[in-house]
Design a protein around this motif. Structure first.
Motif, PDB file in Angstrom:
ATOM      1  N   ASP A 167       0.826  -1.220   0.000  1.00  0.00           N
ATOM      2  CA  ASP A 167       0.000   0.000   0.000  1.00  0.00           C
ATOM      3  C   ASP A 167       0.855   1.264   0.000  1.00  0.00           C
ATOM      4  OD1 ASP A 167      -2.260  -1.560   0.099  1.00  0.00           O
ATOM      5  OD2 ASP A 167      -2.529  -1.369   2.260  1.00  0.00           O
ATOM      6  N   GLY A 168       1.852   1.287   0.878  1.00  0.00           N
ATOM      7  CA  GLY A 168       2.675   2.488   1.001  1.00  0.00           C
ATOM      8  C   GLY A 168       3.418   2.802  -0.285  1.00  0.00           C
ATOM      9  N   LEU A 169       3.932   1.763  -0.946  1.00  0.00           N
ATOM     10  CA  LEU A 169       4.659   1.981  -2.202  1.00  0.00           C
ATOM     11  C   LEU A 169       3.748   2.552  -3.278  1.00  0.00           C
ATOM     12  CD1 LEU A 169       7.037  -1.064  -2.713  1.00  0.00           C
ATOM     13  CD2 LEU A 169       7.633   1.322  -2.264  1.00  0.00           C
ATOM     14  N   TYR A 225       1.390   4.695  -3.019  1.00  0.00           N
ATOM     15  CA  TYR A 225       1.296   6.161  -2.918  1.00  0.00           C
ATOM     16  C   TYR A 225       2.538   6.823  -3.498  1.00  0.00           C
ATOM     17  CZ  TYR A 225      -2.884   5.630  -0.112  1.00  0.00           C
ATOM     18  OH  TYR A 225      -4.157   5.308   0.302  1.00  0.00           O
ATOM     19  N   GLN A 226       3.718   6.352  -3.105  1.00  0.00           N
ATOM     20  CA  GLN A 226       4.937   6.965  -3.624  1.00  0.00           C
ATOM     21  C   GLN A 226       5.016   6.839  -5.139  1.00  0.00           C
ATOM     22  OE1 GLN A 226       8.698   6.245  -1.388  1.00  0.00           O
ATOM     23  NE2 GLN A 226       7.431   5.059   0.006  1.00  0.00           N
ATOM     24  N   LEU A 249       2.420   6.395  -7.323  1.00  0.00           N
ATOM     25  CA  LEU A 249       1.407   7.212  -7.998  1.00  0.00           C
ATOM     26  C   LEU A 249       1.825   8.678  -8.056  1.00  0.00           C
ATOM     27  CD1 LEU A 249      -1.855   5.710  -6.424  1.00  0.00           C
ATOM     28  CD2 LEU A 249      -1.273   5.645  -8.858  1.00  0.00           C
ATOM     29  N   LEU A 250       2.479   9.150  -6.992  1.00  0.00           N
ATOM     30  CA  LEU A 250       2.882  10.554  -6.950  1.00  0.00           C
ATOM     31  C   LEU A 250       4.067  10.828  -7.871  1.00  0.00           C
ATOM     32  CD1 LEU A 250       2.616  11.175  -3.103  1.00  0.00           C
ATOM     33  CD2 LEU A 250       1.250  12.327  -4.862  1.00  0.00           C
TER      34      LEU A 250
END
Lengths: 196, 196
Positions: free
Chosen positions: A160-162, A164-165, A167-168
């Motif tokens: 999940d955390g990856l 976000y990074q 997508l940004l």
């Protein structure tokens, strides 16, 4: 029975259409109107199946989980590390649905959000399935020393955390490569040739 | 100069008040009106400093990053693994601000969202600072074999991903304990007595 079968078929058609619209237009660009048009329904006709955009998107995500993990009876196998690697590779090719997932997950942690029960239940299930799958694969301890129950929430957090990074800043973050680095840690193996 | 100092002082007061309101009422319950009231301004007066709720919340998060990592000149040290552990412990005691961060991060990945530039820049900076800090602490390879540049995005992903699981189900997810499990992996150490 024939009516119910037709209803389920229509529902599946709507979910497929929604996935296409999400892929093309992203989370914000996906409207009930656009999905209705794609599937040849009036917006009123679509509302009969899904009363809100959120309800439709959550059904898409639920359906995705179902297929991603092999569907029906193979749920535990769906979380084998090898298959998770393929899943992350696949996700890196479908930013629309990953964005939809990540945006809804973000909203779900706010007070009384309608997506909150879905995600709470989903993670409870994912952690349990991962732990079971890791136990099948490694026994009571992974080579790194973690128990399957310790590794489950970590694996989930990394995925999940990856997202976000990635997508940004997709050019700066090689999501599949970073995920493989994590699996190397989890397997207790060596991450690079110079590490001896 | 005196006017500017007063302006900065007022800004700092607003951010402190916003943090209190966030802690008490959460992301959705935090309104510009509630923050204005807390700090003794009219809503119009508050809008002079922060034109939107989002602008105010992003300023709060920026301020939090600044203080969490020791502020100003000590930025690199702020990411030492020991201090990150304390930070995760601290976050587990302030769900309001973690929820605000997580909700805004979720929104930021949608198309043209005003928070997107903030988060993109933030993660670029965090990954770079973490890598530098890990290099100071461990040299070119961590004991697990990862390079500092490999470990940075992973550490970040674990912190963010765990926050979602914890916010959704705080009784089921012991965020500080799972984070420590990850540090054990990163240090290449053993996670439990039975692992030999």
């Amino acid at each position: 029975m024939a009516a119910r079968a037709r209803g389920e078929e229509r529902r599946a058609e709507i979910l497929r259409a929604a996935l296409e619209v999400i892929a093309e237009r992203g989370y914000r660009g996906t409207t009930l109107g656009a999905v209705a048009e794609r599937v040849g329904l009036t917006q009123q006709g679509l509302l009969h199946h899904f009363p809100t955009k959120e309800a439709l998107l959550l059904a898409v995500l639920e359906d995705r989980d179902h297929w991603d993990t092999g569907g029906g009876g193979r749920r535990r196998e769906g979380w084998r590390l090898e298959l998770l690697t393929s899943l992350v590779d696949y996700n890196a090719m479908r930013p629309g649905v990953v964005q939809t997932f990540s945006a809804l997950l973000g909203e779900s942690v706010t007070e009384d959000h309608p997506a909150r029960p879905f995600f709470t239940r989903r993670y409870e299930q994912v952690r349990a399935d991962m732990a079971e799958s890791l136990r099948d694969e490694f026994g009571d301890r992974l080579p790194s020393g973690l128990t399957p129950e310790q590794a489950g929430p970590l694996l989930t957090a990394v995925m999940d955390g990856l997202q976000y990074q990635w997508l940004l800043d997709p050019d700066a973050v090689d999501m599949p490569a970073v995920f493989r680095d994590f699996l190397t840690l989890l397997r207790g193996g060596d991450a690079g040739p110079a590490a001896g």
